[in-house]
Design an enzyme around this catalytic site. Structure first.
Site, PDB file in Angstrom:
ATOM      1  N   ASN A   9       0.926  -1.183  -0.229  1.00  0.00           N
ATOM      2  CA  ASN A   9       0.507   0.175   0.357  1.00  0.00           C
ATOM      3  C   ASN A   9       0.879   1.188   0.296  1.00  0.00           C
ATOM      4  OD1 ASN A   9      -1.801   2.278   0.519  1.00  0.00           O
ATOM      5  ND2 ASN A   9      -2.860   1.617   3.012  1.00  0.00           N
ATOM      6  N   LYS A  11       0.097   4.364  -0.021  1.00  0.00           N
ATOM      7  CA  LYS A  11      -0.513   5.454  -0.020  1.00  0.00           C
ATOM      8  C   LYS A  11      -0.407   6.730  -0.026  1.00  0.00           C
ATOM      9  CE  LYS A  11       0.001   2.946   4.582  1.00  0.00           C
ATOM     10  NZ  LYS A  11       0.407   3.217   6.492  1.00  0.00           N
ATOM     11  N   HIS A  93      -9.306   1.040   5.299  1.00  0.00           N
ATOM     12  CA  HIS A  93      -8.323   1.486   5.997  1.00  0.00           C
ATOM     13  C   HIS A  93      -8.366   2.278   7.175  1.00  0.00           C
ATOM     14  CE1 HIS A  93      -3.948   2.632   6.768  1.00  0.00           C
ATOM     15  NE2 HIS A  93      -2.991   1.091   6.111  1.00  0.00           N
ATOM     16  N   GLU A  95      -6.320   4.842   7.963  1.00  0.00           N
ATOM     17  CA  GLU A  95      -6.601   6.075   7.817  1.00  0.00           C
ATOM     18  C   GLU A  95      -7.361   6.394   6.996  1.00  0.00           C
ATOM     19  OE1 GLU A  95      -2.190   5.673   5.579  1.00  0.00           O
ATOM     20  OE2 GLU A  95      -1.630   5.006   8.004  1.00  0.00           O
ATOM     21  N   GLU A 163      -5.172  -5.625  10.439  1.00  0.00           N
ATOM     22  CA  GLU A 163      -3.638  -3.658  10.680  1.00  0.00           C
ATOM     23  C   GLU A 163      -3.832  -3.017  12.433  1.00  0.00           C
ATOM     24  OE1 GLU A 163      -1.552  -2.808   6.522  1.00  0.00           O
ATOM     25  OE2 GLU A 163      -3.790  -1.133   7.614  1.00  0.00           O
ATOM     26  N   GLY A 169       3.670   1.992  10.835  1.00  0.00           N
ATOM     27  CA  GLY A 169       4.108   3.734  10.994  1.00  0.00           C
ATOM     28  C   GLY A 169       5.348   3.471  11.962  1.00  0.00           C
ATOM     29  N   SER A 208       4.017  -2.312  10.160  1.00  0.00           N
ATOM     30  CA  SER A 208       5.767  -2.248  10.427  1.00  0.00           C
ATOM     31  C   SER A 208       6.174  -3.698   9.643  1.00  0.00           C
ATOM     32  CB  SER A 208       6.147  -1.728  12.041  1.00  0.00           C
ATOM     33  OG  SER A 208       5.025  -0.458  12.367  1.00  0.00           O
TER      34      SER A 208
HETATM   35  O1  LIG Z   1      -1.132   0.608   6.696  1.00  0.00           O
HETATM   36  C1  LIG Z   1      -0.521  -0.379   6.515  1.00  0.00           C
HETATM   37  C2  LIG Z   1      -0.494  -1.274   5.713  1.00  0.00           C
HETATM   38  O2  LIG Z   1      -1.497  -0.789   4.338  1.00  0.00           O
HETATM   39  C3  LIG Z   1       1.040  -0.662   7.331  1.00  0.00           C
HETATM   40  O3  LIG Z   1       1.712   0.449   7.133  1.00  0.00           O
HETATM   41  P1  LIG Z   1       3.879   0.241   7.678  1.00  0.00           P
HETATM   42  O4  LIG Z   1       4.171  -1.047   7.063  1.00  0.00           O
HETATM   43  O5  LIG Z   1       3.497   1.344   6.704  1.00  0.00           O
HETATM   44  O6  LIG Z   1       3.574   0.005   9.388  1.00  0.00           O
END
Ligand SMILES: O=C(CO)COP(=O)(O)O
Length: 248
Positions: A9, A11, A93, A95, A163, A169, A208
């Site tokens: 992803n 983002k 997601h 976010e 997740e 992150g 992560s």
């Molecule tokens: O949100 C994520 C994937 O959708 C995970 O992000 P990270 O791997 O950067 O922690």
């Protein structure tokens, strides 16, 4: 046996220059034993889809609107993602749940839109740190499963991504026991609700994931792959994660 899925992803990262990473990734994995998916920003989707056509890398959107078309400035429908070459779309997601106030019912409507368009939907779930510390993780995941997953999901049209929000992150990763507990819980819920299909749906871990921790995460039962953020942006980071999944 469920085939592994290594999903990236991107983002809000990546421009035309980033397509070189996809070329490198494709060159490094000409015939992978797992599925590879990259979800770039919408601006790159058509170009990336063209670049990977005929190869082992699939592309997906990071979100879709529930409607087919209409007066929704800035939004993209599942049908438009399909038209741009996508085979998958991420919905729910954390976010987006946080930044765009998406509730479970909204996520469910987006997953239904993905099914309508013929896209594989990657439905994200996860608890906050406060929820985990209050001992509410399984209650939260159970409610998200009940509220975000439409009827009619199958092993072919749906992927679930666990997740934990506090692991995204941050470099913080749940313990292997914590990952196993939630993935087993999700598997049981899927098997109970989607008769004959629940054991075919892949469950990804996300948060992560790095080359250094991928192998131990992929060794956990009911972890069928990963949804990777930061470490999917560079072929040099994502490639060893794919290799770890192939070796699991
Ligand atoms: O949100 C994520 C994937 O959708 C995970 O992000 P990270 O791997 O950067 O922690």
């Amino acid at each position: 046996m469920r085939r592994g899925l290594a999903a990236g992803n991107w983002k809000m990262n990546g421009t035309g220059a980033s397509l070189a990473e996809i070329e490198a990734l494709t060159a490094a994995h000409p015939d992978p034993s797992v599925d590879i998916l990259i979800c770039p920003p919408a601006t790159l989707l058509a170009r990336m889809s063209d670049a990977v056509a005929g190869g082992p890398v699939a592309t997906g959107g990071q979100d879709c609107h529930a409607a087919v078309s209409g007066a929704h400035t800035g939004d993209i429908s599942a049908e438009m993602l399909l038209d741009a070459g996508a085979s998958h779309v991420i919905v729910g997601h954390s976010e987006r749940r946080a930044d765009h106030h998406e509730a479970d019912a909204d996520v469910r409507a987006k997953a239904e839109a993905a099914m309508r368009a013929g896209l594989v939907t990657v439905i994200c779930l996860g608890e906050s740190l406060a929820e985990r510390e209050a001992g509410r993780t399984l209650d939260v995941i159970g409610a998200q499963l009940a509220g975000s997953l439409p009827d009619g999901l199958t092993g072919a049209n749906a992927v679930i991504a666990y997740e934990p929000i506090w692991a995204i992150g941050t470099g913080k990763v749940p313990t292997i026991a914590q990952i196993a507990e939630v993935h087993d819980f999700i598997r049981s819920a899927l098997v109970e609700r989607f008769e004959g299909e629940g054991d075919k749906m892949r469950i990804l871990y996300g948060g992560s994931v790095k080359p250094t921790n991928a192998a131990e995460i992929f060794a956990v039962a009911n972890v069928d792959g990963a949804l990777v953020g930061g470490a999917s942006l560079k072929a040099a980071d994502f490639s060893p994660i794919i290799a770890a999944l192939e070796g699991a």
